[in-house]
Enzyme design. Structure first.
Site, PDB file in Angstrom:
ATOM      1  N   ARG A   1      38.571  34.217  49.557  1.00  0.00           N
ATOM      2  CA  ARG A   1      38.899  35.195  49.339  1.00  0.00           C
ATOM      3  C   ARG A   1      39.876  36.693  49.590  1.00  0.00           C
ATOM      4  O   ARG A   1      40.569  36.611  50.344  1.00  0.00           O
ATOM      5  CB  ARG A   1      37.069  35.716  50.045  1.00  0.00           C
ATOM      6  CG  ARG A   1      35.643  35.377  49.464  1.00  0.00           C
ATOM      7  CD  ARG A   1      35.754  36.139  48.319  1.00  0.00           C
ATOM      8  NE  ARG A   1      34.052  35.676  47.549  1.00  0.00           N
ATOM      9  CZ  ARG A   1      34.087  34.291  46.739  1.00  0.00           C
ATOM     10  NH1 ARG A   1      35.025  33.817  46.860  1.00  0.00           N
ATOM     11  NH2 ARG A   1      33.145  34.298  46.767  1.00  0.00           N
TER      12      ARG A   1
ATOM     13  N   HIS B   1      40.919  34.702  39.842  1.00  0.00           N
ATOM     14  CA  HIS B   1      39.931  34.532  40.679  1.00  0.00           C
ATOM     15  C   HIS B   1      39.218  32.808  39.273  1.00  0.00           C
ATOM     16  O   HIS B   1      38.360  33.478  39.207  1.00  0.00           O
ATOM     17  CB  HIS B   1      38.396  35.619  40.935  1.00  0.00           C
ATOM     18  CG  HIS B   1      37.736  34.518  41.468  1.00  0.00           C
ATOM     19  ND1 HIS B   1      37.492  35.232  42.696  1.00  0.00           N
ATOM     20  CD2 HIS B   1      36.549  33.709  41.674  1.00  0.00           C
ATOM     21  CE1 HIS B   1      36.069  35.457  43.233  1.00  0.00           C
ATOM     22  NE2 HIS B   1      35.913  33.682  42.593  1.00  0.00           N
TER      23      HIS B   1
END
Ligand code: NDP
Ligand code: OXD
Length: 309
Positions: free
Chosen positions: A224, A272
């Site tokens: 993350r 992502h």
């Protein structure tokens, strides 16, 4: 009985179809069009609008359409007594391992240098190191991290992994907990992060970690964005402590246009994409969990809210 789809970023279409196939007698609604709130039994969520799961008196489970649950758990209005279920495997480890392996090979084979040389029509061989001399460290040895570590090790790289419990992974040197972190970092020329984001792991890719790595190391972040202290990463790259970074996740997504990561010569940014959740790969797990709950059986992938993953 209703299944509610709650997401700020994902389209409901594939999930509407999957639920219609598996549960033809259940209604499927997309937030904020909830219909009668007391009819809602299951919520399928990914980056849900904050507060969207409050005030659902008969909600039996929150089914997260991803492996990481940090965004779901950060919602202050999340009902406290409803189980949160995450995806376990669901087609994610393979693509994550491919991304990490690509990053390791990119750095080991000096591809950034050759891309740059080509632009200058420069024919110059760079010194290369063999895979066996190129030590890789994988942070997080869960369902995804263990696959990442095994796949990279299978290409001849000496791989170590770091986790809380230190569970063993075949062919991988394992380090555990706070005491195991520094020895793990000291041997890792490339650090691949696959940790979940929790209060314990936030900011773990910061100055202290980079300083504990061998000089000229590399960082690959597919966990993350908030694992990284952005200013520390740039400082480590600018000082030469780190030589490069490949980043797939960011504290703010999409990464703002003015963010310095976009233009830093030693950083590769991807949006992502290391392992997108595909309904085709994960719907059977979501369907199985709803079936289990309907039969009164324990569901799979229950998140430990205190641990945060
Ligand atoms: P798991 O829950 O299966 O594994 C988590 C691992 O991290 C475990 O090995 C756990 O240790 C370890 N860990 C957790 N906290 C700590 C800590 N404080 N110190 C050391 N180790 C710790 O998760 P997954 O493998 O399924 O997923 C990992 C993460 O990958 C997700 O949370 C998500 O953030 C990210 N992800 C990113 C994607 C992308 O496209 N970029 C796609 C999918 C996931 P232990 O084994 O001891 O419990
Ligand atoms: C996930 C992700 O956690 O896609 O599944 O990031």
């Amino acid at each position: 009985m209703t299944i509610l789809f709650c997401s700020d970023s994902e389209p409901p279409g594939p999930w509407r179809l999957a639920c219609a196939r598996a549960f033809p007698r259940m209604a499927f609604r997309t937030w904020p069009d909830t219909g009668a709130r007391d009819e809602i039994r299951y919520a399928l969520v990914w980056q849900q609008p904050p507060g969207s799961l409050a005030g659902l008196p008969n909600l039996k489970a929150i089914l997260v359409l991803g492996a990481g649950v940090d965004a779901v758990l950060s919602d202050a209005a999340l009902p406290a007594d409803v189980p949160v279920l995450r995806l376990v495997d669901a087609g994610l480890p393979g693509p994550m391992a491919e991304y990490a392996l690509y990053a390791v090979l990119h750095f080991q084979r000096r591809m950034a240098d050759y891309f740059q040389q080509q632009r200058a029509a420069l024919w110059r061989r760079r010194e290369e190191m063999l895979a066996r001399q190129w030590r890789v460290g994988v942070m997080g040895l869960g369902v995804i991290g263990a696959t990442v570590a095994r796949r990279i090790a299978a290409q001849g790289f000496p791989v170590a992994g770091w986790s809380r419990s230190g569970k063993s992974v075949e062919g991988v040197e394992v380090h555990a907990g706070t005491a195991g972190l520094d020895p793990f970092l000291a041997r890792s020329r490339v650090l691949v992060n696959v940790l979940p984001l929790t209060s314990q792991t936030r900011g773990i890719l910061g100055g202290r970690t980079f300083a504990a790595m061998p000089r000229g190391g590399y960082v690959v972040n597919i966990g993350r964005g908030a694992h990284v202290v952005d200013a520390d990463l740039i400082a480590a790259l600018d000082s030469g402590q780190l030589a490069g970074a490949m980043l797939d996740v960011f504290e703010q997504e999409p990464l703002p246009v003015a963010h310095p990561f976009w233009r830093h010569p030693a950083i590769i940014v991807t949006p992502h994409v290391a392992a997108p959740t595909l309904a085709s790969e994960s719907e059977s797990q979501v369907v199985e969990n709803i079936r289990r709950l309907e039969r009164g059986e324990p569901p799979l992938g229950v998140v430990d809210r205190d641990r945060g993953y």
